[in-house]
Design an enzyme around this catalytic site. Sequence first.
Site, PDB file in Angstrom:
ATOM      1  N   PRO A 161      -6.995  28.508  70.771  1.00 17.92           N
ATOM      2  CA  PRO A 161      -7.409  28.657  69.359  1.00 17.92           C
ATOM      3  C   PRO A 161      -7.042  27.636  68.458  1.00 17.92           C
ATOM      4  CG  PRO A 161      -5.419  29.916  69.915  1.00 17.92           C
ATOM      5  CD  PRO A 161      -5.653  29.276  71.090  1.00 17.92           C
ATOM      6  N   ARG A 173     -16.353  20.187  55.100  1.00 23.69           N
ATOM      7  CA  ARG A 173     -16.980  21.135  55.837  1.00 23.69           C
ATOM      8  C   ARG A 173     -18.339  21.671  55.139  1.00 23.69           C
ATOM      9  NH1 ARG A 173     -15.605  25.646  56.828  1.00 23.69           N
ATOM     10  NH2 ARG A 173     -16.478  25.860  58.948  1.00 23.69           N
ATOM     11  N   TYR A 192     -21.498  21.322  57.441  1.00 24.20           N
ATOM     12  CA  TYR A 192     -21.766  22.513  58.148  1.00 24.20           C
ATOM     13  C   TYR A 192     -22.487  23.503  57.422  1.00 24.20           C
ATOM     14  CZ  TYR A 192     -18.004  20.805  61.369  1.00 24.20           C
ATOM     15  OH  TYR A 192     -17.210  20.024  62.258  1.00 24.20           O
ATOM     16  N   CYS A 197     -20.019   9.530  45.338  1.00 22.91           N
ATOM     17  CA  CYS A 197     -21.280   9.314  45.104  1.00 22.91           C
ATOM     18  C   CYS A 197     -22.496   9.598  46.049  1.00 22.91           C
ATOM     19  CB  CYS A 197     -21.489   7.734  44.787  1.00 22.91           C
ATOM     20  SG  CYS A 197     -20.648   7.215  43.546  1.00 22.91           S
ATOM     21  N   GLU A 198     -22.561  10.952  46.095  1.00 22.77           N
ATOM     22  CA  GLU A 198     -23.313  11.649  47.104  1.00 22.77           C
ATOM     23  C   GLU A 198     -23.855  13.101  46.617  1.00 22.77           C
ATOM     24  OE1 GLU A 198     -24.061  11.052  50.744  1.00 22.77           O
ATOM     25  OE2 GLU A 198     -22.607   9.164  50.952  1.00 22.77           O
TER      26      GLU A 198
HETATM   27  C1  LIG Z   1     -12.441  22.433  69.303  1.00 23.23           C
HETATM   28  C2  LIG Z   1     -11.823  22.968  70.544  1.00 23.23           C
HETATM   29  C3  LIG Z   1     -11.431  24.253  70.615  1.00 23.23           C
HETATM   30  C4  LIG Z   1     -10.623  24.925  69.159  1.00 23.23           C
HETATM   31  O1  LIG Z   1     -11.640  25.512  68.703  1.00 23.23           O
HETATM   32  P1  LIG Z   1     -11.642  26.634  67.486  1.00 23.23           P
HETATM   33  O2  LIG Z   1     -12.879  27.189  67.132  1.00 23.23           O
HETATM   34  O3  LIG Z   1     -10.920  25.784  66.508  1.00 23.23           O
HETATM   35  O4  LIG Z   1     -10.900  27.779  67.849  1.00 23.23           O
HETATM   36  C5  LIG Z   1     -10.564  24.657  71.791  1.00 23.23           C
HETATM   37  N1  LIG Z   1     -11.081  24.023  72.843  1.00 23.23           N
HETATM   38  C6  LIG Z   1     -11.893  22.938  72.902  1.00 23.23           C
HETATM   39  C7  LIG Z   1     -12.381  22.434  74.119  1.00 23.23           C
HETATM   40  C8  LIG Z   1     -12.339  22.706  71.648  1.00 23.23           C
HETATM   41  O5  LIG Z   1     -12.992  21.419  71.718  1.00 23.23           O
END
Ligand SMILES: *Cc1c(COP(=O)(O)O)cnc(C)c1O
Length: 432
Positions: A283, A321, A325, A351-352
């Site tokens: 995580p 973000r 996203y 400046c965007e």
């Molecule tokens: C980014 C990543 C994570 C963590 O993802 P979360 O969405 O932040 O929990 C875990 N494993 C791998 C291989 C990743 O690339």
Amino acid sequence: MSESPGPLSGSGFAYRNGALCAEGVALADIAAAVVTPFYCYSTAGLEGHYQAYAAAFADQRATICYAVKASSNLAIIGTFARLGAGADVVSEGELRRALAAGVPPQRIVFSGVGKTRAEMEFALETGIHQINVESVPELDALNAVAVAMNRRAPVMLRVNPDVDALTHAKISTGKSENKFGIDLAHIAGVARRAADMPGIEFAGLAVHIGSQLTDLAPFRLAFTKLAELVAALRADGIALSRLDLGGGLGIAYRDESPPPLADYAAMVKGIFGNLGVALALEPGRSLVGNAGVLVASAVAVKEGLTRRFLILDAAMNDLIRPTLYEAWHEIVPVIAGSREAVPVDVVGPVCETGDTFATQRMLPPIAVGELVAILSAGAYGAAMSSTYNSRPLVPEVLVRGSEYAVIRPRQSYAELLAQDRLPDWLDDPERV
Ligand SMILES: *Cc1c(COP(=O)(O)O)cnc(C)c1O
């Protein structure tokens, strides 16, 4: 246990007497000392999220490897390391950070789709627990590196289960058209090959299907495919002892209700409980996302022809973000008041046009100089920041109870400029 959902829940941040605080420290007091913008994290928030994972998986053989890329300050990694966490790293830089923060190599997993030979060599030198391999060429390269070092690389193969994570396209990683992992249909052949390689110690399989998942269904689908694969490989005489389930569990940025950890853990147990495998979890966001905020000041309020703009001293280079996203971040005044909310576009000075934190957001009128907090900024915030527009990297502050520490000071202008070098022909006034 029913907690009210939302970005402040369990975060370590709360209003006390109308002032937004990180645990026992008012954000306004930190702002007076370190100057905005800055990131602030709560130790209680970080630890609470980790302990919730640990508790949910207490009855399973599982290592929680914090995905360092979500927030890679040594103090954040170190906070988890002290609780016994491992680390999931995706570069030599992150591996070095994890080691420097006190994570033992036996608890570090190296993921990523494009490890260089130099990174492989460094990882093997450290005695790393596991390297997740994402392609046959990578497996061959790692075997060659390990043989040359007279070692065996502990390898997990990352499976691409072709599952739609039902999240933002840019953080979806488990579909066959994504660059990640080895296609399900090819895994058995690659595993057999890995098991026969002199430099490879084949240990098991890994998946990571995406980030900010708010539904268990895609996990269930991917994990079920993984369990079937384990059975098929074992029937084929290929031994495997470990599985890595990746990260990806979402958080509440707004009103999302991500699945409770207990449900996630129960699902994992239901699918893998009888396989006799050790598990790794990776995580990132769910450990740090809501345990951090970005505090900024209002620089100006501009009345446009059709709308009002609140211009902050933080920008997209500090928190990318929203523009990368289309992410929603709750924005709140640091000192609460009973003013009527009006729609405003919250923007930075870069400046965007993409330097926009929120569009037509209902907020109480914010005066110039007033502090706001952009919530849920602990994951993929500071870690993704840059110096675009030659804006120095902002400080990071970690609160613990009634004390706080600057865990990354603001980059000075001297440091910013000192990164560049002039070539001889520009440096020498004699050479025109
Ligand atoms: C980014 C990543 C994570 C963590 O993802 P979360 O969405 O932040 O929990 C875990 N494993 C791998 C291989 C990743 O690339």
